[in-house]
Design a protein around this motif. Structure first.
Motif, PDB file in Angstrom:
ATOM      1  N   ALA A 275       0.536  -1.241   0.406  1.00 53.94           N
ATOM      2  CA  ALA A 275      -0.312   0.518   0.060  1.00 53.94           C
ATOM      3  C   ALA A 275       0.961   1.180   0.549  1.00 53.94           C
ATOM      4  O   ALA A 275       0.468   2.796  -1.181  1.00 53.94           O
ATOM      5  N   LYS A 276       1.398   1.310   0.938  1.00 55.42           N
ATOM      6  CA  LYS A 276       2.853   2.992   1.021  1.00 55.42           C
ATOM      7  C   LYS A 276       3.252   2.637  -0.853  1.00 55.42           C
ATOM      8  O   LYS A 276       3.483   3.689  -1.038  1.00 55.42           O
ATOM      9  N   ASN A 277       3.584   1.912  -0.856  1.00 58.37           N
ATOM     10  CA  ASN A 277       4.873   1.481  -2.554  1.00 58.37           C
ATOM     11  C   ASN A 277       3.711   1.971  -4.117  1.00 58.37           C
ATOM     12  O   ASN A 277       4.288   2.556  -4.843  1.00 58.37           O
TER      13      ASN A 277
ATOM     14  N   GLU B 116       2.673   8.555   3.277  1.00 56.43           N
ATOM     15  CA  GLU B 116       2.700   9.594   4.441  1.00 56.43           C
ATOM     16  C   GLU B 116       2.115   9.784   5.619  1.00 56.43           C
ATOM     17  O   GLU B 116       1.805  10.357   6.449  1.00 56.43           O
ATOM     18  N   THR B 117       0.659   9.139   5.496  1.00 57.66           N
ATOM     19  CA  THR B 117       0.403   9.365   6.919  1.00 57.66           C
ATOM     20  C   THR B 117      -0.212   8.251   6.438  1.00 57.66           C
ATOM     21  O   THR B 117      -1.312   8.429   7.963  1.00 57.66           O
ATOM     22  N   GLY B 118      -0.838   7.123   6.428  1.00 58.77           N
ATOM     23  CA  GLY B 118      -1.178   5.392   7.040  1.00 58.77           C
ATOM     24  C   GLY B 118      -2.655   4.911   6.286  1.00 58.77           C
ATOM     25  O   GLY B 118      -3.527   4.646   6.554  1.00 58.77           O
ATOM     26  N   LYS B 119      -3.305   6.867   5.549  1.00 55.04           N
ATOM     27  CA  LYS B 119      -4.381   6.631   4.981  1.00 55.04           C
ATOM     28  C   LYS B 119      -4.706   6.960   3.798  1.00 55.04           C
ATOM     29  O   LYS B 119      -3.722   7.751   3.557  1.00 55.04           O
ATOM     30  N   SER B 120      -5.614   6.382   2.518  1.00 53.02           N
ATOM     31  CA  SER B 120      -5.561   6.812   1.935  1.00 53.02           C
ATOM     32  C   SER B 120      -7.326   6.077   1.060  1.00 53.02           C
ATOM     33  O   SER B 120      -7.545   5.274   2.073  1.00 53.02           O
TER      34      SER B 120
ATOM     35  N   ARG C 284      -8.610   0.177   1.121  1.00 51.99           N
ATOM     36  CA  ARG C 284      -9.644  -0.375   2.186  1.00 51.99           C
ATOM     37  C   ARG C 284      -9.432  -1.865   2.419  1.00 51.99           C
ATOM     38  O   ARG C 284      -9.167  -2.766   1.672  1.00 51.99           O
ATOM     39  N   HIS C 285      -9.398  -1.266   4.284  1.00 47.27           N
ATOM     40  CA  HIS C 285      -8.697  -2.417   4.947  1.00 47.27           C
ATOM     41  C   HIS C 285     -10.119  -2.692   5.808  1.00 47.27           C
ATOM     42  O   HIS C 285     -10.235  -1.976   6.867  1.00 47.27           O
ATOM     43  N   MET C 286     -10.441  -4.057   5.373  1.00 49.59           N
ATOM     44  CA  MET C 286     -11.643  -4.361   5.799  1.00 49.59           C
ATOM     45  C   MET C 286     -11.427  -6.151   6.814  1.00 49.59           C
ATOM     46  O   MET C 286     -11.177  -6.376   6.074  1.00 49.59           O
ATOM     47  N   ILE C 287     -11.752  -5.442   7.975  1.00 53.48           N
ATOM     48  CA  ILE C 287     -11.478  -6.032   8.558  1.00 53.48           C
ATOM     49  C   ILE C 287     -13.057  -6.967   8.880  1.00 53.48           C
ATOM     50  O   ILE C 287     -13.793  -6.601   9.305  1.00 53.48           O
ATOM     51  N   CYS C 288     -12.652  -8.956   8.938  1.00 52.58           N
ATOM     52  CA  CYS C 288     -13.819  -9.338   8.236  1.00 52.58           C
ATOM     53  C   CYS C 288     -15.016  -9.755   9.668  1.00 52.58           C
ATOM     54  O   CYS C 288     -15.801 -10.113   9.963  1.00 52.58           O
TER      55      CYS C 288
ATOM     56  N   ASN D 170     -17.780   1.479  -3.830  1.00 56.30           N
ATOM     57  CA  ASN D 170     -18.022   2.829  -3.583  1.00 56.30           C
ATOM     58  C   ASN D 170     -16.146   3.198  -3.617  1.00 56.30           C
ATOM     59  O   ASN D 170     -15.245   4.229  -4.196  1.00 56.30           O
ATOM     60  N   ALA D 171     -15.213   1.748  -3.118  1.00 54.51           N
ATOM     61  CA  ALA D 171     -13.576   2.578  -3.689  1.00 54.51           C
ATOM     62  C   ALA D 171     -13.257   2.256  -5.191  1.00 54.51           C
ATOM     63  O   ALA D 171     -12.123   3.061  -5.061  1.00 54.51           O
ATOM     64  N   VAL D 172     -13.457   1.265  -5.640  1.00 50.86           N
ATOM     65  CA  VAL D 172     -13.545   1.528  -6.861  1.00 50.86           C
ATOM     66  C   VAL D 172     -13.799   2.549  -8.018  1.00 50.86           C
ATOM     67  O   VAL D 172     -13.287   2.857  -8.844  1.00 50.86           O
TER      68      VAL D 172
END
Length: 250
Positions: free
Chosen positions: A30-32, A39-43, A47-51, A72-74
């Motif tokens: 994700a960072k790359n 830079e912030t750990g967010k974008s 989407r990090h979906m915890i099941c 929504n993400a795509v």
């Protein structure tokens, strides 16, 4: 990322025991891929979906939650990275809700999913991976000699047949996962490197083997539990508890 017209979404499935680095590698990817995430750990594009977050036994509601999040993400970014964490805790059959999105479909309801990336994180197959790794060790061979060819069939079988989110799923049966990626159990030498990194990153120790020293690193590594009982070769929790142990001993 260089392919302007991929035929389908890229789907990777990471497998191995807890603490082996599945989340860590997802984070590196994700960072790359996205500067703001680096830079912030967010974008908005990750989407990090915890099941386990969507706490319901209603498969229909859970499937709808997954579909809505992915869509929504795509819609926001066709190159979105969508990570499904704790896949082994997801109710069987629910993940097939995204089958149309990762299949060879040009458009689904006016949305093109073919440039998106999906990563599944799961503990399923971990036992088979560990057994194969240990058998290699007992035969005198190096773990680095293990190949995808050795492990991928084991993971594929484990993902499909073990209880969890991929159990008897269409997306496995229809070969829609592009790669099953094994995460091998971590040995004590790897745990020491995790301790080294933690000291460097969180305590600003530029040379941890000197300050606080090799003896300190050994002491922290000895605080963790290892298996099998006779050789104590692998960490039961990988690097997951390293930070807590370092903090206490520091």
């Amino acid at each position: 990322m260089k392919n302007a017209t991929p035929k389908k979404a890229l789907v990777l499935s990471f497998h191995g025991w807890t603490g082996g680095g599945k989340n860590f590698v997802s984070d590196i990817l994700a960072k790359n891929l996205f500067r703001r995430y680096d830079e912030t750990g967010k974008s908005d594009f990750v989407r990090h979906m915890i099941c386990t977050k969507f706490n319901t036994n209603d498969k229909h509601l859970m499937a709808q939650w997954i579909r809505d999040n992915v869509t929504n993400a795509v819609k926001t970014c066709d190159r979105s990275l969508i990570i499904f964490d704790e896949m082994d805790k997801l109710l069987p059959g629910v993940i097939d809700a995204i089958k149309p999105f990762i299949d060879y479909n040009p458009v689904v309801d006016s949305v093109d999913y073919r440039k998106s990336i999906f990563i599944f994180l799961s503990n399923t197959g971990g036992t088979a991976i560990t057994k194969a790794t240990y058998e290699y060790h007992l035969s005198g061979r190096e773990r680095t000699d293990l190949s995808m060819k050795d492990l991928e069939p084991l993971i594929n079988s484990g993902a499909f047949n073990e209880n969890g989110g991929l159990y008897k799923s269409d997306i496995v049966e229809k070969n829609l996962i592009d790669a099953f990626v094994p995460f091998l159990p971590l040995e004590k030498k790897h745990i020491k490197l995790c301790i080294y990194d933690y000291l460097r990153l969180h305590y600003n120790k530029s040379t941890p083997f000197v300050d606080p020293g090799e003896e300190f690193i050994r002491k922290v590594s000895d605080e963790l539990e290892y298996f099998p009982p006779d050789t104590k070769l692998y960490s039961k929790t990988g690097c997951k508890r390293v930070g807590n142990k370092v903090d206490v001993l520091m």
